[in-house]
Design a protein around this motif. Sequence first.
Motif, PDB file in Angstrom:
ATOM      1  N   ASP A  64     -77.838  25.205 -75.549  1.00 22.44           N
ATOM      2  CA  ASP A  64     -77.457  24.341 -76.475  1.00 22.44           C
ATOM      3  C   ASP A  64     -75.968  25.115 -77.168  1.00 22.44           C
ATOM      4  OD1 ASP A  64     -76.671  22.616 -78.638  1.00 22.44           O
ATOM      5  OD2 ASP A  64     -78.300  23.377 -80.060  1.00 22.44           O
ATOM      6  N   ALA A  70     -79.598  19.999 -79.701  1.00 16.06           N
ATOM      7  CA  ALA A  70     -79.967  19.177 -78.578  1.00 16.06           C
ATOM      8  C   ALA A  70     -79.170  19.728 -77.362  1.00 16.06           C
ATOM      9  CB  ALA A  70     -79.733  17.443 -78.875  1.00 16.06           C
ATOM     10  N   HIS A 113     -82.469  22.342 -67.351  1.00 18.55           N
ATOM     11  CA  HIS A 113     -83.060  22.287 -68.985  1.00 18.55           C
ATOM     12  C   HIS A 113     -83.115  20.632 -69.270  1.00 18.55           C
ATOM     13  CE1 HIS A 113     -83.593  23.732 -72.896  1.00 18.55           C
ATOM     14  NE2 HIS A 113     -82.964  22.627 -73.200  1.00 18.55           N
ATOM     15  N   SER A 116     -85.770  18.817 -67.523  1.00 14.57           N
ATOM     16  CA  SER A 116     -87.116  19.002 -68.171  1.00 14.57           C
ATOM     17  C   SER A 116     -87.193  18.773 -69.409  1.00 14.57           C
ATOM     18  CB  SER A 116     -87.267  20.548 -67.930  1.00 14.57           C
ATOM     19  OG  SER A 116     -86.599  21.319 -68.564  1.00 14.57           O
ATOM     20  N   ASN A 117     -86.164  18.482 -70.287  1.00 14.85           N
ATOM     21  CA  ASN A 117     -86.079  18.224 -71.797  1.00 14.85           C
ATOM     22  C   ASN A 117     -85.156  16.841 -71.906  1.00 14.85           C
ATOM     23  OD1 ASN A 117     -87.530  20.589 -72.988  1.00 14.85           O
ATOM     24  ND2 ASN A 117     -85.731  21.520 -71.751  1.00 14.85           N
ATOM     25  N   VAL A 119     -83.437  13.882 -73.444  1.00 14.05           N
ATOM     26  CA  VAL A 119     -82.946  13.275 -74.796  1.00 14.05           C
ATOM     27  C   VAL A 119     -82.714  11.847 -74.896  1.00 14.05           C
ATOM     28  CG1 VAL A 119     -81.580  15.442 -75.112  1.00 14.05           C
ATOM     29  CG2 VAL A 119     -80.480  13.243 -74.121  1.00 14.05           C
TER      30      VAL A 119
END
Length: 127
Positions: A64, A70, A113, A116-117, A119
Amino acid sequence: MARRANLSAPWQTPVNLGPVINAVTNDFLPRMSPDGFTFHFMSGVSGDWSSYDNWAVPIIPVCDFTGEGAVDIADVFIMLEHWYTDDPLCDIGPMPWGDGFVDAQDLIVLAEHIASNPVDVNDVNTP
Ligand SMILES: [Ca+2]
Ligand SMILES: [Ca+2]
């Protein structure tokens, strides 16, 4: 914590890792795991050897770059702005502490990243 690109490169400016790592307790015997993804150290109350414990913490790259909580396209743009530089903010690969250069290895870490995450597309920041 300070890092350098290789054994002959100069050290970058040291960074305080914050109160979780840099606590008021007596910490010593720092060491890295062979794979470079875990930091081990001993910690306890000074003078009481029976109270020392061995701690292990994962080393996670900070993706981030904007610091708003985020990881999204705005962070990708920041990395691209620092492409082929030694910017420590965007140097997050191949190891979490980087290798002294921002290139495809760092973009892979950032992309993994984001993948896997995911938004919410309604909450994406643009530069
Ligand atoms: Ca961000
Ligand atoms: Ca890198």
